[in-house]
Write a protein that holds these residues in place. Structure first.
Motif, PDB file in Angstrom:
ATOM      1  N   GLY A  11       0.809  -1.213   0.000  1.00  0.00           N
ATOM      2  CA  GLY A  11       0.000   0.000   0.000  1.00  0.00           C
ATOM      3  C   GLY A  11       0.845   1.265   0.000  1.00  0.00           C
ATOM      4  N   SER A  12       0.304   2.314   0.610  1.00  0.00           N
ATOM      5  CA  SER A  12       0.981   3.610   0.628  1.00  0.00           C
ATOM      6  C   SER A  12       2.374   3.484   1.226  1.00  0.00           C
ATOM      7  CB  SER A  12       0.167   4.610   1.462  1.00  0.00           C
ATOM      8  OG  SER A  12      -1.051   4.860   0.826  1.00  0.00           O
ATOM      9  N   ARG A  54      -0.097  -1.541  -4.919  1.00  0.00           N
ATOM     10  CA  ARG A  54      -1.525  -1.292  -5.160  1.00  0.00           C
ATOM     11  C   ARG A  54      -1.788   0.023  -5.907  1.00  0.00           C
ATOM     12  NH1 ARG A  54      -2.995  -1.532   0.165  1.00  0.00           N
ATOM     13  NH2 ARG A  54      -3.952  -3.580   0.030  1.00  0.00           N
ATOM     14  N   HIS A  55      -1.033   1.053  -5.535  1.00  0.00           N
ATOM     15  CA  HIS A  55      -1.262   2.369  -6.165  1.00  0.00           C
ATOM     16  C   HIS A  55      -0.353   2.582  -7.377  1.00  0.00           C
ATOM     17  CE1 HIS A  55      -3.667   3.715  -2.651  1.00  0.00           C
ATOM     18  NE2 HIS A  55      -2.827   2.966  -1.967  1.00  0.00           N
ATOM     19  N   PRO A  63      -7.312   5.586  -4.287  1.00  0.00           N
ATOM     20  CA  PRO A  63      -8.055   4.372  -3.905  1.00  0.00           C
ATOM     21  C   PRO A  63      -9.255   4.093  -4.816  1.00  0.00           C
ATOM     22  CG  PRO A  63      -7.487   5.649  -1.960  1.00  0.00           C
ATOM     23  CD  PRO A  63      -7.076   6.480  -3.132  1.00  0.00           C
ATOM     24  N   LEU A  86      -0.646  -5.262   2.693  1.00  0.00           N
ATOM     25  CA  LEU A  86       0.054  -4.347   3.605  1.00  0.00           C
ATOM     26  C   LEU A  86      -0.573  -2.972   3.422  1.00  0.00           C
ATOM     27  CD1 LEU A  86       3.784  -5.336   2.910  1.00  0.00           C
ATOM     28  CD2 LEU A  86       2.364  -6.054   4.838  1.00  0.00           C
ATOM     29  N   SER A  87      -1.210  -2.458   4.471  1.00  0.00           N
ATOM     30  CA  SER A  87      -2.007  -1.249   4.297  1.00  0.00           C
ATOM     31  C   SER A  87      -1.801  -0.264   5.435  1.00  0.00           C
ATOM     32  CB  SER A  87      -3.491  -1.626   4.258  1.00  0.00           C
ATOM     33  OG  SER A  87      -3.741  -2.469   3.165  1.00  0.00           O
ATOM     34  N   ALA A  88      -1.627   0.997   5.078  1.00  0.00           N
ATOM     35  CA  ALA A  88      -1.595   2.056   6.092  1.00  0.00           C
ATOM     36  C   ALA A  88      -3.017   2.286   6.588  1.00  0.00           C
ATOM     37  CB  ALA A  88      -1.044   3.334   5.475  1.00  0.00           C
ATOM     38  N   TYR A 158     -11.721  -3.332  10.271  1.00  0.00           N
ATOM     39  CA  TYR A 158     -11.247  -2.273   9.369  1.00  0.00           C
ATOM     40  C   TYR A 158     -12.445  -1.715   8.620  1.00  0.00           C
ATOM     41  CZ  TYR A 158      -8.608  -0.768   5.035  1.00  0.00           C
ATOM     42  OH  TYR A 158      -8.058  -0.114   3.944  1.00  0.00           O
ATOM     43  N   PHE A 166      -9.803  12.525   3.780  1.00  0.00           N
ATOM     44  CA  PHE A 166      -9.906  11.845   5.075  1.00  0.00           C
ATOM     45  C   PHE A 166     -11.266  12.181   5.705  1.00  0.00           C
ATOM     46  CE2 PHE A 166      -5.168  12.276   4.722  1.00  0.00           C
ATOM     47  CZ  PHE A 166      -4.867  10.917   4.749  1.00  0.00           C
ATOM     48  N   GLY A 184      -9.210   2.638   6.572  1.00  0.00           N
ATOM     49  CA  GLY A 184      -8.381   2.821   5.375  1.00  0.00           C
ATOM     50  C   GLY A 184      -9.299   3.036   4.185  1.00  0.00           C
ATOM     51  N   MET A 185      -8.688   3.078   2.996  1.00  0.00           N
ATOM     52  CA  MET A 185      -9.478   3.373   1.793  1.00  0.00           C
ATOM     53  C   MET A 185      -9.366   2.292   0.725  1.00  0.00           C
ATOM     54  SD  MET A 185      -8.486   7.392   1.289  1.00  0.00           S
ATOM     55  CE  MET A 185      -8.368   8.526   2.692  1.00  0.00           C
ATOM     56  N   THR A 186      -8.724   1.166   1.036  1.00  0.00           N
ATOM     57  CA  THR A 186      -8.402   0.249  -0.071  1.00  0.00           C
ATOM     58  C   THR A 186      -8.784  -1.219   0.104  1.00  0.00           C
ATOM     59  OG1 THR A 186      -6.238  -0.190   0.878  1.00  0.00           O
ATOM     60  CG2 THR A 186      -6.355   1.611  -0.727  1.00  0.00           C
ATOM     61  N   VAL A 222      -1.146  13.521   4.992  1.00  0.00           N
ATOM     62  CA  VAL A 222      -0.293  12.604   4.228  1.00  0.00           C
ATOM     63  C   VAL A 222       1.123  12.533   4.807  1.00  0.00           C
ATOM     64  CG1 VAL A 222       0.896  12.404   1.996  1.00  0.00           C
ATOM     65  CG2 VAL A 222      -1.578  12.624   2.073  1.00  0.00           C
ATOM     66  N   VAL A 225       1.303  10.185   7.740  1.00  0.00           N
ATOM     67  CA  VAL A 225       1.159   8.783   7.314  1.00  0.00           C
ATOM     68  C   VAL A 225       2.489   8.275   6.753  1.00  0.00           C
ATOM     69  CG1 VAL A 225       0.053   7.240   5.622  1.00  0.00           C
ATOM     70  CG2 VAL A 225      -1.324   8.937   6.862  1.00  0.00           C
TER      71      VAL A 225
HETATM   72  C1  LIG Z   1      -1.465   8.177   2.166  1.00  0.00           C
HETATM   73  S1  LIG Z   1      -2.728   8.163   3.343  1.00  0.00           S
HETATM   74  C2  LIG Z   1      -4.190   7.448   2.604  1.00  0.00           C
HETATM   75  C3  LIG Z   1      -3.970   6.195   1.786  1.00  0.00           C
HETATM   76  O1  LIG Z   1      -3.161   5.293   2.573  1.00  0.00           O
HETATM   77  C4  LIG Z   1      -3.825   4.052   2.644  1.00  0.00           C
HETATM   78  O2  LIG Z   1      -3.469   3.302   1.481  1.00  0.00           O
HETATM   79  P1  LIG Z   1      -3.100   1.760   1.487  1.00  0.00           P
HETATM   80  O3  LIG Z   1      -4.282   1.040   2.103  1.00  0.00           O
HETATM   81  O4  LIG Z   1      -2.927   1.383   0.059  1.00  0.00           O
HETATM   82  O5  LIG Z   1      -1.846   1.609   2.317  1.00  0.00           O
HETATM   83  C5  LIG Z   1      -5.284   4.462   2.611  1.00  0.00           C
HETATM   84  O6  LIG Z   1      -6.131   3.368   2.342  1.00  0.00           O
HETATM   85  C6  LIG Z   1      -5.294   5.522   1.558  1.00  0.00           C
HETATM   86  O7  LIG Z   1      -5.323   4.987   0.253  1.00  0.00           O
END
Ligand SMILES: CSC[C@H]1O[C@H](OP(=O)(O)O)[C@H](O)[C@@H]1O
Ligand SMILES: Nc1ncnc2[nH]cnc12
Length: 291
Positions: A11-12, A54-55, A63, A86-88, A158, A166, A184-186, A222, A225
């Motif tokens: 992830g991020s 992912r991004h 997302p 793996l996700s923030a 989650y 946000f 989270g967003m993903t 951001v 994070v």
């Molecule tokens: C950069 S903060 C928001 C961003 O971070 C997380 O992404 P991920 O789940 O891919 O690590 C969150 O879901 C947002 O996409």
């Protein structure tokens, strides 16, 4: 039983997976569109590992713009049996402080702008999402985290918001009152699509902030994070490396049926199925559609 192949979706801040050997890149062509990036395929120990940011490298996709169907289909085509996400994430619990890793076992889906199924008109299917995470895969993550001395917690819920903004304070306080652990967003619809593709899924939610509910902490942005993700990158890499090194050679059957989810899910009568959709489902549902 199938050979086990470990997929890792970064992830991020996680655009690469240190520790992989014999790495090659493969651009998978998917009937569902463009995956976020080329797959990086290699091994850690004896285990084949497939990594996908992912991004996309350089964090090109928000997302809502990620083609989750193409990503999961590409992983399936690469033979992936198990995915570690793996996700923030933001935290709604004082004790889930930035830096700790939460092993999620439930999701709440508040997204509304995403394609969330491989199925639909021409082939209807309903898989169970009662238990979206593979317990054995999660056990492996917990054991690996403990062995590496990482602060890993279990039993997280989650909530997945649409973003990209946000949450407001009212939303944040509401999610906290509802008892959710992290946001989270993903991970939705990613986890749903993995289930439809019969891939066992587990999330490591890396807490980066307290969202905006905490009176003693500034609202998430951001910069905060990314600062925490950077500080935790080596923990994430060690965790995944240990899971991979200790991974069984053969995929272990999933007690909640992740790997047999389509067995009783497809409703549409064989003679009424749309041939074009059936062709697109070759990888995701080939196991059940080819009999
Ligand atoms: C950069 S903060 C928001 C961003 O971070 C997380 O992404 P991920 O789940 O891919 O690590 C969150 O879901 C947002 O996409
Ligand atoms: N507070 C938060 N809300 C949504 N996504 C996040 N990713 C990291 N922190 C987040």
């Amino acid at each position: 039983m199938a050979r086990a192949v470990l997929g890792v979706i970064g992830g991020s801040g996680v655009y690469d997976l240190p520790g992989m050997e014999d790495v090659r890149e493969e651009r998978v062509v998917s009937p569902w569109g463009e995956p976020s990036d080329a797959l990086r395929i290699g091994r850690i120990g004896q285990t084949e590992v497939v990594f996908l940011p992912r991004h996309g490298r350089g964090h090109r996709m928000s997302p809502s713009d990620i083609n989750y169907r193409a990503n999961i289909d590409a992983m399936k085509r690469a033979g992936v049996t198990d995915i570690v996400s793996l996700s923030a994430c933001g935290s709604f619990k004082e004790e889930l402080a930035p830096g700790c890793f939460v092993l999620v076992d439930q999701f709440v889906d508040r997204t509304h702008k995403r394609e969330s199924s491989f199925f639909g008109k021409g082939c209807v299917a309903h898989v169970s999402m009662a238990h979206p995470v593979g317990p054995r895969l999660q056990e492996r993550l917990l054991a690996a985290g403990q062995a590496e001395g990482i602060d890993v917690r279990k039993d997280g819920t989650y909530v997945c918001m649409e973003g990209p903004q946000f949450s407001s304070l009212a939303e944040s306080v509401t999610y906290k009152q509802l008892g959710y652990d992290v946001i989270g967003m993903t991970n939705m619809p990613e986890a749903k699509l993995a289930r439809e593709a019969e891939i066992t899924y587990a999330t490591v939610a890396m807490v980066t902030d307290y969202d905006c509910w905490h009176p003693g902490h500034a609202a998430v942005d951001v910069a905060s994070v990314i600062a925490v993700v950077k500080a935790n990158a080596s923990n994430a890499a060690r965790l995944v490396a240990r899971v991979a090194r200790d991974f069984p050679a053969e995929h272990e059957s999933c007690p909640v049926g992740s790997d047999t989810a389509l067995e009783v899910a497809i409703m549409t009568a064989p003679e009424m199925r749309d041939p074009a959709l059936m062709a697109k489902l070759d990888a995701v549902a080939g196991r059940v559609l080819s009999r």
